[in-house]
Design an enzyme around this catalytic site. Structure first.
Site, mmCIF file in Angstrom:
data_model
loop_
_atom_site.group_PDB
_atom_site.id
_atom_site.type_symbol
_atom_site.label_atom_id
_atom_site.label_comp_id
_atom_site.label_asym_id
_atom_site.label_seq_id
_atom_site.Cartn_x
_atom_site.Cartn_y
_atom_site.Cartn_z
ATOM 1 N N HIS A 23 0.768 -2.121 -4.677
ATOM 2 C CA HIS A 23 1.687 -0.809 -5.370
ATOM 3 C C HIS A 23 2.269 0.131 -4.813
ATOM 4 O O HIS A 23 2.206 0.118 -3.572
ATOM 5 C CB HIS A 23 0.391 -0.099 -6.135
ATOM 6 N N ARG A 39 5.632 9.079 -11.120
ATOM 7 C CA ARG A 39 7.096 9.435 -11.366
ATOM 8 C C ARG A 39 7.451 8.858 -12.483
ATOM 9 O O ARG A 39 8.377 9.859 -13.417
ATOM 10 C CB ARG A 39 7.529 7.514 -10.923
ATOM 11 N N HIS A 81 -2.907 -4.267 -4.440
ATOM 12 C CA HIS A 81 -3.719 -4.138 -5.828
ATOM 13 C C HIS A 81 -4.428 -4.506 -6.360
ATOM 14 O O HIS A 81 -5.428 -4.343 -7.300
ATOM 15 C CB HIS A 81 -2.444 -2.327 -5.977
ATOM 16 N N HIS A 82 -3.648 -5.741 -7.234
ATOM 17 C CA HIS A 82 -3.979 -6.284 -8.597
ATOM 18 C C HIS A 82 -4.374 -7.950 -7.878
ATOM 19 O O HIS A 82 -3.027 -7.614 -7.168
ATOM 20 C CB HIS A 82 -3.098 -5.723 -9.246
ATOM 21 N N ARG A 111 2.323 -7.658 -13.116
ATOM 22 C CA ARG A 111 1.396 -6.727 -13.976
ATOM 23 C C ARG A 111 2.287 -5.758 -14.551
ATOM 24 O O ARG A 111 2.431 -4.906 -13.189
ATOM 25 C CB ARG A 111 0.305 -6.734 -13.255
#
Ligand code: ADP
Length: 479
Positions: free
Chosen positions: A277, A293, A416-417, A456
């Protein structure tokens, strides 16, 4: 005979005591003294959004379910999700006059994932997304604010009124529904191993907080253990470039479910696809939602210059950030953006936001070149007015940045993922290397792979875990 009967009665009393303990007023139950076997219809491992959604579907179908959670609190990474839950065609979008289609959601997700995604899974994700929102709304959840996140053609990221973080609302909504229906969530109880018999998964070996192992026999097991974003060994094993990276994940994201599934022959897909991220706080890995953002913030470097289309996909923004001095940048925004998004209040309270009444004050406090910052903003505000970003081609510029106060948050990329994981089919059945379903075993959420492909999109994790969590629950019941 008499003795056996007596022992049987004692056994029954012990089991009843454990079950009544498990059913006490709070449904987060700390296990203890239970080195006995428990039998139920479905065991769900993990109490993030996927596990809670699966458990609720099981209970709603009239079957018994036990949820195991190794941490002291429920919610996993889901609790940390802030941006939104993507859905196309929801009543919330209709109320706000927002048009969207399943086709656009499907196309955006495939494009965002570089077409590496499993199209069948993505089709279901998109098709069932609106129903996922309606389901949560029907349980009293607040998903009435809809914002736009990177990679989405239309405005489809559902979140609570005022743009508050979405994850806590998802967990709270599901948790209340589970509490009402009396589902047991055993916290501080870790699943260690799946029990397999004749190629069929028939239960789980777990351990309570006192280190006592016990067995749960079940017709079906749902793996909803989340990803491995907090397991540095596993991260580096699959992507050596992530050595030394921080993480936005909770400490329980260690990939247990992936290891357990592999032991019974599950296949993995896209396991090396790990998302960073771009906007995490370097000191603590705390993630700043993409919605900042989306609502108008820009990214600048220490020289006070923009360096990327802020709403490009996460991999692109992360790479651009790593190319800056110090491998970090600043989210820059004004009072207008702050007023538009409740999540920012939380960041201010945490003390991670630098504030300035004037641009000069902010630049000085944050260590940013003040002249360049001013010039950057003059240009940017012109681009907003003319709806054309001449520097980076950003399409969505919802507001100019010219209202004091001014704010900056230093951010950099963090793991992050984990987008890959256990291979599932459209019924959330776990597949083996031959593509055959492993009987009795289902998986949903971040522990699985295939939905997100090579990247993602923000807002798709929440959709994934509600849509496929529900499917896993229903499939587990049908087993
Ligand atoms: P998802 O978004 O897919 O629902 P989350 O990260 O939100 O995933 O939730 C996964 C949950 O599973 C976390 O709360 C985590 O602590 C829990 N968990 C992970 N491994 C185990 C395990 N071996 N036993 C019990 N719970 C586990």
């Amino acid at each position: 005979m008499k003795n056996r009967k007596k022992l049987g009665i004692i056994g029954l009393v012990v089991v009843l005591a454990i079950i009544s303990f498990a059913g006490c007023s709070s449904n987060d139950v700390k296990t203890g003294n239970n080195d006995v076997n428990i039998t139920t219809d479905v065991v769900v491992i993990g109490s993030g959004g996927a596990g809670l959604a699966a458990a609720l579907e099981v209970k709603n179908a009239g079957k018994e379910v036990i949820v195991l959670e190794k941490m002291p609190i429920i919610g996993g990474n889901t609790l940390r999700a802030t941006g939104g839950l993507n859905a196309a065609g929801s009543s919330a979008q209709a109320t706000l006059g927002l048009e969207d289609t399943v086709e656009a959601f499907f196309t955006d997700t495939m494009k965002g994932g570089y077409d590496k995604n499993d199209p069948e899974l993505v089709q279901i994700l998109a098709e069932e997304s609106a129903e996922a929102v309606e389901w949560l709304l029907s349980m009293g959840g607040d998903f009435n604010d809809v914002g736009k996140l990177a990679g989405a053609t239309n405005t489809r990221a559902h979140r609570p009124t005022g743009g508050a973080p979405v994850g806590p609302e998802v967990v709270k909504t599901l948790r209340s529904a589970l509490e009402e229906s009396g589902v047991k969530i055993m916290t501080e109880t870790i699943a260690l191993k799946l029990i397999e018999e004749d190629g069929k998964v028939i239960g789980v070996i777990a351990e309570d907080k006192d280190g006592k192992e016990f067995t749960i026999n079940a017709t079906s097991v749902v793996l909803a253990t989340g990803g491995f974003g907090a397991n540095s060994t596993m991260l580096v094993e699959y992507n050596k470039d992530l050595e030394g990276f921080g993480t936005t994940n909770h400490s329980g994201a260690t990939g247990d479910g992936i290891a357990m599934a592999q032991e019974v022959g599950a296949a993995l897909v896209d396991i090396e696809e790990i998302q960073t991220h771009p906007t995490a706080v370097p000191s603590n890995g705390y993630m700043i939602t993409e919605a900042v953002r989306g609502n108008g913030a820009i990214l600048i470097n220490r020289d006070g210059e923009r360096f990327v289309n802020e709403l490009a996909t996460r991999d692109v923004v992360s790479a651009a950030m790593l190319a800056q001095e110090g491998k970090t940048g600043f989210l820059f925004f004004d009072q207008g953006v702050t007023d538009s998004l409740k999540a920012i209040d939380g960041y201010i309270k945490q003390g991670i936001v630098t504030e300035g009444e004037t641009l000069e004050e902010l630049a000085e406090k944050a260590g940013i070149n003040p002249e360049n910052l001013k010039a950057t903003l003059t240009d940017y505000n012109q681009y907003v007015a003319s709806k054309e970003d001449k520097d980076f081609g950003r399409n969505d510029m919802p507001r100019s940045l010219e209202n004091s106060k001014y704010y900056a948050i230093e951010v950099g990329p963090a793991v992050h993922h984990t987008m890959g994981g256990i291979k599932i089919n459209t019924e959330a059945q776990v597949l083996n290397a031959e593509g055959k379903a492993i009987a009795g075993l289902y998986a949903a959420g971040e522990v699985t792979g295939g939905v997100h492909g090579g990247n993602r999109l923000g807002g798709n994790a929440l959709t994934d875990l509600i849509v496929f969590g529900r499917i896993a629950g229903r499939s587990a019941v049908n087993n």
